[in-house]
Scaffold this motif. Structure first.
Motif, short mmCIF file in Angstrom:
data_model
loop_
_atom_site.label_atom_id
_atom_site.label_comp_id
_atom_site.label_asym_id
_atom_site.label_seq_id
_atom_site.Cartn_x
_atom_site.Cartn_y
_atom_site.Cartn_z
N LEU A 1 -15.97 -30.78 88.56
CA LEU A 1 -15.41 -31.31 89.81
C LEU A 1 -16.20 -32.50 90.36
O LEU A 1 -17.39 -32.40 90.62
CB LEU A 1 -15.37 -30.19 90.85
CG LEU A 1 -14.27 -29.17 90.62
CD1 LEU A 1 -14.66 -27.84 91.23
CD2 LEU A 1 -12.96 -29.65 91.20
N ARG B 1 -20.27 -25.85 90.14
CA ARG B 1 -19.89 -25.18 88.88
C ARG B 1 -20.01 -23.67 89.02
O ARG B 1 -19.16 -22.92 88.55
CB ARG B 1 -20.77 -25.69 87.73
CG ARG B 1 -20.42 -25.05 86.38
CD ARG B 1 -21.22 -25.65 85.24
NE ARG B 1 -22.66 -25.46 85.41
CZ ARG B 1 -23.53 -26.46 85.45
NH1 ARG B 1 -23.15 -27.70 85.36
NH2 ARG B 1 -24.82 -26.20 85.60
N MET C 1 -12.77 -18.85 88.21
CA MET C 1 -12.02 -18.78 86.95
C MET C 1 -12.21 -17.43 86.28
O MET C 1 -11.28 -16.87 85.71
CB MET C 1 -12.41 -19.94 86.03
CG MET C 1 -11.92 -21.28 86.56
SD MET C 1 -12.06 -22.66 85.38
CE MET C 1 -13.80 -23.05 85.50
N LYS D 1 -8.72 -16.97 83.93
CA LYS D 1 -8.13 -18.13 83.25
C LYS D 1 -8.88 -19.40 83.59
O LYS D 1 -9.57 -19.49 84.60
CB LYS D 1 -6.66 -18.28 83.66
CG LYS D 1 -6.46 -18.54 85.15
CD LYS D 1 -5.01 -18.80 85.51
CE LYS D 1 -4.94 -19.10 87.00
NZ LYS D 1 -3.91 -20.00 87.38
N GLU D 2 -8.72 -20.39 82.71
CA GLU D 2 -9.24 -21.72 82.98
C GLU D 2 -8.39 -22.34 84.09
O GLU D 2 -7.21 -22.05 84.19
CB GLU D 2 -9.12 -22.60 81.73
CG GLU D 2 -10.13 -22.28 80.65
CD GLU D 2 -11.54 -22.75 81.00
OE1 GLU D 2 -11.70 -23.86 81.52
OE2 GLU D 2 -12.48 -21.96 80.77
N MET D 3 -8.99 -23.17 84.90
CA MET D 3 -8.22 -23.84 85.95
C MET D 3 -8.48 -25.33 85.88
O MET D 3 -9.58 -25.76 85.54
CB MET D 3 -8.64 -23.33 87.33
CG MET D 3 -8.26 -21.92 87.63
SD MET D 3 -8.80 -21.53 89.31
CE MET D 3 -8.29 -19.83 89.45
N SER D 4 -7.45 -26.10 86.23
CA SER D 4 -7.60 -27.56 86.26
C SER D 4 -8.39 -27.94 87.51
O SER D 4 -8.52 -27.14 88.44
CB SER D 4 -6.23 -28.22 86.30
OG SER D 4 -5.63 -27.95 87.56
N GLU D 5 -8.84 -29.17 87.53
CA GLU D 5 -9.57 -29.65 88.70
C GLU D 5 -8.68 -29.56 89.94
O GLU D 5 -9.14 -29.20 91.02
CB GLU D 5 -10.01 -31.10 88.46
CG GLU D 5 -11.05 -31.56 89.42
CD GLU D 5 -11.76 -32.84 89.02
OE1 GLU D 5 -12.03 -33.64 89.93
OE2 GLU D 5 -12.04 -33.04 87.82
N GLU D 6 -7.38 -29.86 89.76
CA GLU D 6 -6.43 -29.80 90.89
C GLU D 6 -6.34 -28.38 91.43
O GLU D 6 -6.37 -28.16 92.63
CB GLU D 6 -5.03 -30.29 90.45
CG GLU D 6 -4.87 -31.79 90.44
CD GLU D 6 -5.84 -32.50 89.49
OE1 GLU D 6 -6.00 -32.01 88.33
OE2 GLU D 6 -6.46 -33.49 89.90
N GLU D 7 -6.23 -27.39 90.51
CA GLU D 7 -6.14 -25.99 90.96
C GLU D 7 -7.41 -25.57 91.69
O GLU D 7 -7.36 -24.91 92.72
CB GLU D 7 -5.93 -25.06 89.75
CG GLU D 7 -4.55 -25.14 89.11
CD GLU D 7 -4.49 -24.30 87.85
OE1 GLU D 7 -3.77 -23.27 87.88
OE2 GLU D 7 -5.14 -24.65 86.85
N LEU D 8 -8.56 -25.97 91.13
CA LEU D 8 -9.83 -25.59 91.74
C LEU D 8 -9.98 -26.18 93.14
O LEU D 8 -10.45 -25.52 94.06
CB LEU D 8 -11.00 -26.03 90.86
CG LEU D 8 -11.23 -25.20 89.59
CD1 LEU D 8 -12.18 -25.92 88.64
CD2 LEU D 8 -11.75 -23.81 89.92
N LYS D 9 -9.55 -27.44 93.29
CA LYS D 9 -9.69 -28.12 94.59
C LYS D 9 -8.90 -27.43 95.70
O LYS D 9 -9.19 -27.60 96.87
CB LYS D 9 -9.26 -29.58 94.48
CG LYS D 9 -10.34 -30.46 93.89
CD LYS D 9 -9.90 -31.90 93.84
CE LYS D 9 -11.01 -32.77 93.29
NZ LYS D 9 -10.53 -34.11 92.94
#
Length: 195
Positions: free
Chosen positions: A2, A125, A132, A137-145
């Motif tokens: 991020l 991180r 996650m 699951k893995e998450m995209s930067e957009e999902e994490l934000k």
């Protein structure tokens, strides 16, 4: 990982501000390390604490002499290996050690900006990895934000940054205040509290 505009803004700060920023984030990661040590019986969290205390000391005591080569050796002895433990807490503990290692390297090299950014990234991180893992699951930067925990971590980093950026020169009262406030709160970046 991020990215955040704070990383660009950190360039405007002086090296004592970078070190204070890093020390603050390490202070917030310390409960993760302490909790891991309690749960696993690995190492004594006091060793981490005393290295971090020496960093704070260099910020408030003029001409404080600390052998950071020796502190780096001490830190290397207390970094857990993820292969040796099957509890999740090993990962936030490793991140805390990585962050403290960055502070020591900044002291050894005299270059603080890249290390301050690395500590900021290590702290975020830790939060992202927990989210996650819990989500499975893995998450995209957009999902994490979108996550409140990530938002909260950035907010705290910005708050520390703003307090430091407002200083014209090294402000010992601010440094001491940040240290004692973070210790008093005693809550890590992933919500771990220690007694």
């Amino acid at each position: 990982m991020l990215r955040n505009p704070i990383h660009l803004r950190l360039e405007k700060l002086e090296s004592w501000q970078h070190v204070t920023f890093m020390a603050c984030l390490c202070e917030r990661m310390y409960p993760n390390y302490q909790m891991f040590c309690q749960q696993s019986g690995f190492a004594d969290a006091k060793a981490f604490r005393s290295i971090l205390d020496l960093v704070w000391e260099t910020l408030v005591i003029k001409d404080s002499k600390v052998n950071f080569d020796s502190q780096l050796e001490k830190l290397e002895e207390i970094i857990p290996s993820a292969d040796d433990f099957d509890i999740y807490g090993v990962y936030p503990a490793i991140d805390a050690c990585i962050a403290l290692g960055e502070v020591i390297h900044s002291k050894l090299s005299g270059e603080t900006l890249s290390h301050a950014i690395a500590v900021s990234e290590a702290s975020i991180r830790t939060v992202a990895m927990l989210e996650m893992t819990q989500a499975g699951k893995e998450m995209s930067e957009e999902e994490l934000k979108e996550l409140s925990s990530i938002e909260e971590e950035w907010d705290i980093q910005w708050e520390i940054f703003r307090l430091l950026a407002a200083c014209e020169e090294r402000d010992l009262e601010l440094i001491k205040g940040l240290k004692s406030d973070l210790r008093e709160v005693g809550v890590s970046n992933i919500g771990i509290t220690i007694g």
